[in-house]
Motif scaffolding. Structure first.
Motif, mmCIF file in Angstrom:
data_model
loop_
_atom_site.group_PDB
_atom_site.id
_atom_site.type_symbol
_atom_site.label_atom_id
_atom_site.label_comp_id
_atom_site.label_asym_id
_atom_site.label_seq_id
_atom_site.Cartn_x
_atom_site.Cartn_y
_atom_site.Cartn_z
ATOM 1 N N UNK A 32 0.823 -1.206 0.000
ATOM 2 C CA UNK A 32 0.000 0.000 0.000
ATOM 3 C C UNK A 32 0.858 1.257 0.000
ATOM 4 N N UNK A 33 1.974 1.187 0.667
ATOM 5 C CA UNK A 33 2.871 2.342 0.690
ATOM 6 C C UNK A 33 3.421 2.624 -0.705
ATOM 7 N N UNK A 34 3.711 1.580 -1.464
ATOM 8 C CA UNK A 34 4.235 1.733 -2.821
ATOM 9 C C UNK A 34 3.121 2.102 -3.798
ATOM 10 N N UNK A 35 1.969 1.447 -3.710
ATOM 11 C CA UNK A 35 1.001 1.524 -4.798
ATOM 12 C C UNK A 35 -0.170 2.469 -4.608
ATOM 13 N N UNK A 40 3.341 6.110 -6.045
ATOM 14 C CA UNK A 40 3.297 6.137 -7.509
ATOM 15 C C UNK A 40 2.173 7.044 -7.995
ATOM 16 N N UNK A 41 0.989 6.930 -7.376
ATOM 17 C CA UNK A 41 -0.150 7.720 -7.840
ATOM 18 C C UNK A 41 0.150 9.211 -7.750
ATOM 19 N N UNK A 42 0.789 9.648 -6.670
ATOM 20 C CA UNK A 42 1.124 11.060 -6.514
ATOM 21 C C UNK A 42 2.131 11.505 -7.574
ATOM 22 N N UNK A 43 3.140 10.682 -7.823
ATOM 23 C CA UNK A 43 4.149 11.030 -8.827
ATOM 24 C C UNK A 43 3.532 11.120 -10.221
ATOM 25 N N UNK A 44 2.657 10.168 -10.545
ATOM 26 C CA UNK A 44 1.987 10.196 -11.849
ATOM 27 C C UNK A 44 1.046 11.394 -11.934
ATOM 28 N N UNK A 45 0.352 11.721 -10.847
ATOM 29 C CA UNK A 45 -0.547 12.875 -10.847
ATOM 30 C C UNK A 45 0.233 14.163 -11.112
ATOM 31 N N UNK A 46 1.401 14.300 -10.514
ATOM 32 C CA UNK A 46 2.232 15.481 -10.759
ATOM 33 C C UNK A 46 2.662 15.534 -12.214
ATOM 34 N N UNK A 47 3.019 14.393 -12.777
ATOM 35 C CA UNK A 47 3.399 14.328 -14.184
ATOM 36 C C UNK A 47 2.225 14.745 -15.069
ATOM 37 N N UNK A 81 -1.171 1.236 -13.757
ATOM 38 C CA UNK A 81 -0.159 0.483 -14.511
ATOM 39 C C UNK A 81 1.227 0.712 -13.922
ATOM 40 N N UNK A 82 1.533 1.945 -13.571
ATOM 41 C CA UNK A 82 2.848 2.242 -12.998
ATOM 42 C C UNK A 82 2.991 1.665 -11.595
ATOM 43 N N UNK A 83 1.915 1.632 -10.824
ATOM 44 C CA UNK A 83 1.970 1.023 -9.494
ATOM 45 C C UNK A 83 2.226 -0.478 -9.608
ATOM 46 N N UNK A 84 1.561 -1.125 -10.582
ATOM 47 C CA UNK A 84 1.803 -2.554 -10.807
ATOM 48 C C UNK A 84 3.260 -2.798 -11.198
ATOM 49 N N UNK A 85 3.799 -1.926 -12.035
ATOM 50 C CA UNK A 85 5.202 -2.061 -12.449
ATOM 51 C C UNK A 85 6.139 -1.856 -11.264
ATOM 52 N N UNK A 86 5.810 -0.916 -10.376
ATOM 53 C CA UNK A 86 6.644 -0.680 -9.195
ATOM 54 C C UNK A 86 6.637 -1.897 -8.280
#
Length: 130
Positions: A32-35, A40-47, A81-86
């Motif tokens: 949960x900490x990673x995904x 990841x969600x925060x980093x993708x949201x910023x992107x 998708x990025x969380x799954x990859x992480x």
């Protein structure tokens, strides 16, 4: 509710970035900490926010130096998708996750955030030619 300081650092211990996540449960799984919205969600949201503004960028999680090549045109990313990859990268030992002085080896391990320990994601860089 708990808060924790999250750091990204290199394998040599140089800090890349850090921030505080507040309003977290007192215990949380490493997964949960990673995904979840925590990483990841925060980093993708910023992107995606930068992409919506027309700013060419690439997420820091891509592991590529920002000045290594010309930036790609803006595009929206799917955080799931990025969380799954992480999570898959973690399972392949793609990055160590440290809580305080302890390395987390299992995504299902519960982390006690009441202790105030820092969470550190270590970015590994492959050796040249290796």
């Amino acid at each position: 509710m708990a808060s924790v300081t999250v750091r990204d650092e290199t394998a040599t211990g140089r800090e890349i970035d850090s921030w505080v996540l507040a309003g977290l449960p007192e215990t949380i799984s490493a997964r949960d900490l990673v995904r979840l919205p925590l990483r990841v969600r925060e980093e993708v949201a910023q992107h995606n926010l930068a992409a919506s503004a027309g700013v060419p960028t690439r997420p820091a999680a891509a592991g590529v130096a920002r000045d290594a090549e010309p930036p790609a045109p803006p595009r929206h990313l799917d955080w799931v998708r990025h969380a799954d990859r992480a999570c898959a990268a973690f399972a392949r030992n793609g990055f160590p996750l440290l809580v305080g002085e302890r390395q987390i080896d299992d995504l299902d391990e519960q982390i006690d955030l009441r202790t105030g320990a820092e969470v550190c994601f270590v970015r590994l860089v492959p050796l040249a030619g290796g």
